[in-house]
Design a protein around this motif. Structure first.
Motif, short mmCIF file in Angstrom:
data_model
loop_
_atom_site.label_atom_id
_atom_site.label_comp_id
_atom_site.label_asym_id
_atom_site.label_seq_id
_atom_site.Cartn_x
_atom_site.Cartn_y
_atom_site.Cartn_z
N GLY A 52 0.93 -1.07 -0.16
CA GLY A 52 0.21 -0.08 0.09
C GLY A 52 0.83 1.13 0.16
N GLU A 53 2.07 1.23 0.81
CA GLU A 53 2.93 2.42 0.85
C GLU A 53 3.55 2.80 -0.72
N TYR A 54 3.95 1.65 -1.19
CA TYR A 54 4.78 1.59 -2.69
C TYR A 54 3.60 2.24 -3.55
N GLU A 55 2.23 1.54 -3.53
CA GLU A 55 1.45 2.06 -4.52
C GLU A 55 0.92 3.52 -4.39
N SER A 56 0.79 3.82 -3.05
CA SER A 56 0.48 5.38 -2.81
C SER A 56 1.15 6.42 -3.41
N GLY A 57 2.77 5.85 -3.23
CA GLY A 57 3.79 6.95 -3.87
C GLY A 57 3.68 6.90 -5.04
N MET A 58 3.67 5.63 -5.81
CA MET A 58 3.67 5.32 -7.05
C MET A 58 2.62 5.96 -7.93
N ARG A 59 1.66 6.02 -7.56
CA ARG A 59 -0.07 6.44 -8.09
C ARG A 59 0.63 8.22 -8.30
N GLU A 60 0.97 8.91 -7.15
CA GLU A 60 1.32 10.12 -7.01
C GLU A 60 2.24 10.49 -7.99
N TYR A 61 3.54 10.06 -8.15
CA TYR A 61 4.53 10.59 -9.01
C TYR A 61 4.08 9.97 -10.49
N GLY A 62 3.48 8.88 -10.67
CA GLY A 62 3.12 8.33 -11.88
C GLY A 62 2.23 9.20 -12.56
N ASN A 63 0.86 9.13 -11.93
CA ASN A 63 0.10 9.84 -12.24
C ASN A 63 0.28 11.45 -12.77
N ALA A 64 1.34 11.97 -12.03
CA ALA A 64 1.72 13.22 -12.20
C ALA A 64 2.51 13.31 -13.53
N ALA A 65 3.32 12.51 -13.60
CA ALA A 65 3.89 12.44 -14.86
C ALA A 65 3.36 12.35 -15.94
N VAL A 66 2.36 11.20 -16.17
CA VAL A 66 1.21 11.10 -17.02
C VAL A 66 0.45 12.26 -17.53
N GLU A 67 -0.17 13.13 -16.29
CA GLU A 67 -0.72 14.15 -16.74
C GLU A 67 0.01 15.33 -17.18
#
Length: 405
Positions: free
Chosen positions: A364-379
């Motif tokens: 859960g910790e990994y996925e929370s951080g990954m969504r934040e920086y990953g989605n930001a890069a995609v957006e």
């Protein structure tokens, strides 16, 4: 650390192999299942820009000797980024910072030959990589994940990591709401060996670093690969590589002069010929460098991007890299983000408390951080495309606006 944890990584790309190295280094039981029959089973790209996201992940995950091998086989760093017109008129230039070490993990700023990096990441994992394994599905039962492959094989693990790229079978089953959309763009990739004849034609700006060529509806991304040390001289496990010019003729497929189905069906010679036609009015030196390419090394990539995905409950299945946040090749964020994912997932699994709760909390910790920086890069990529959508070539203006920062 969850001792004895059996981890199955589906996909032997950069992110999957980096994670496997890190987990092995930490003493966990990890196996990589790769769809292709060999490490060099298909073309996936040539020159990659790597930055601190990759540097810190590689330093964390690789044994010291392999991290040193990675550094030794990087390319000579560029001094600046330049945007030019199709007639080689300079439009913009940005210099790098000469005070930082371009090869240190925290300030990494150079490029690599993609296959060389992949071979470095696979070194020592020979008994932990199983080739010819195309995942068709999986089942989760209690503390076990059972993987099923196209050839009928089944294996069990306690954690499944989908590192299987933009067409991820893991994502399709686990997160069917996580969509990948076609941007309408494509790149014809190729490489031109840096012979003496070719070097005479290389524009001066390209000798100094990455160059983006803007030519109306069509653009070209170009970069030299001049290795610090020949891979085959640095290690017997690495394949020979000569210096070359990487180029990618890029634009919206509607401007490529043929139906998309026909474009997708072209062989390397056909793609090279299509690229030549697209740049037929460009500066003669650019056309000559394109003509001198190793034609059989030409291939097509359709540019796709992920849609932001709302949070999901952590489980014994997770994803990384293009499997969850595919993006435009601009700025090289795809590879760097995949390696960042691997480093972060390795960290949380290594630090996880024992037991089921510890494992799920770490995921859960990994996925929370990954969504934040990953989605930001995609957006960020999506917004840049929208801002420049009215221009003839949104992707190349993306390069202009964002790589030049």
């Amino acid at each position: 650390m969850v001792r004895g944890l059996r981890v199955a990584v589906v996909g032997g790309g950069l992110g999957g192999l980096c994670l496997a190295q890190g987990l092995r280094k930490a003493g966990l039981d990890v196996t990589v299942y790769e769809r292709d029959d060999a490490l060099a089973g298909r073309r996936q790209g040539y020159r990659l820009h790597v930055d601190a996201r990759a540097g810190l992940a590689l330093e964390r995950c690789l044994p010291a000797e392999l991290f040193a091998l990675f550094q030794a086989t990087c390319c000579s760093p560029g001094k600046r980024f330049t945007v030019v017109s199709e007639q080689l008129r300079e439009l913009h230039r940005v210099g790098g910072d000469p005070t930082v070490d371009p090869y240190a993990a925290a300030s990494l700023a150079t490029s690599v030959n993609r296959q060389t990096l992949r071979e470095v990441l696979a070194a020592g994992l020979e008994e932990r990589i199983v080739y010819g394994c195309e995942l068709t599905g999986y089942e989760v039962g209690g503390k076990v994940v059972r993987l099923r492959f196209a050839d009928g094989r089944e294996v069990e693990a306690e954690l499944l990591v989908g590192a299987d790229g933009v067409n991820s079978a893991v994502r399709r089953q686990y997160l069917p709401q996580a969509e990948v959309v076609d941007t309408g763009g494509a790149s014809i990739y190729g490489k031109t060996p840096l012979t003496e004849e070719a070097l005479k034609l290389v524009p001066p700006a390209l000798l100094e670093g990455f160059v983006a060529v803007i030519g109306g509806r069509i653009g070209m991304a170009t970069g030299l690969v001049r290795l610090r040390q020949r891979p085959e001289q640095a290690s017997e496990v690495l394949s020979p590589v000569g210096d070359y010019l990487m180029w990618a003729v890029t634009g919206q497929t509607r401007h490529f002069g043929m139906p998309e189905a026909r474009l997708a069906g072209l062989d390397p010679a056909g793609l090279h010929a299509a690229g030549a036609k697209l740049i037929k009015s460009w500066h003669p030196d650019l056309r000559a460098l394109h003509a001198m390419a190793d034609v059989e090394e030409t291939f097509l990539v359709r540019i796709r991007t992920s849609t932001p995905t709302p949070a999901w409950e952590p489980s014994r299945v997770t994803v990384l890299g293009d499997a969850i946040h595919a993006m435009s090749p601009a700025r090289g964020s795809g590879a760097n983000t995949a390696l960042q994912d691997a480093g972060q997932l390795c960290r949380v699994l290594t630090d996880a408390a024992p037991g089921e709760r510890g494992l799920l909390a770490a995921i859960g910790e990994y996925e929370s951080g990954m969504r934040e920086y990953g989605n930001a890069a995609v957006e960020a990529s999506r917004q840049a495309e929208a801002e420049t959508g009215a221009r003839h070539n949104g992707l190349m203006f993306w390069l202009y606006r964002h790589l030049s920062r």
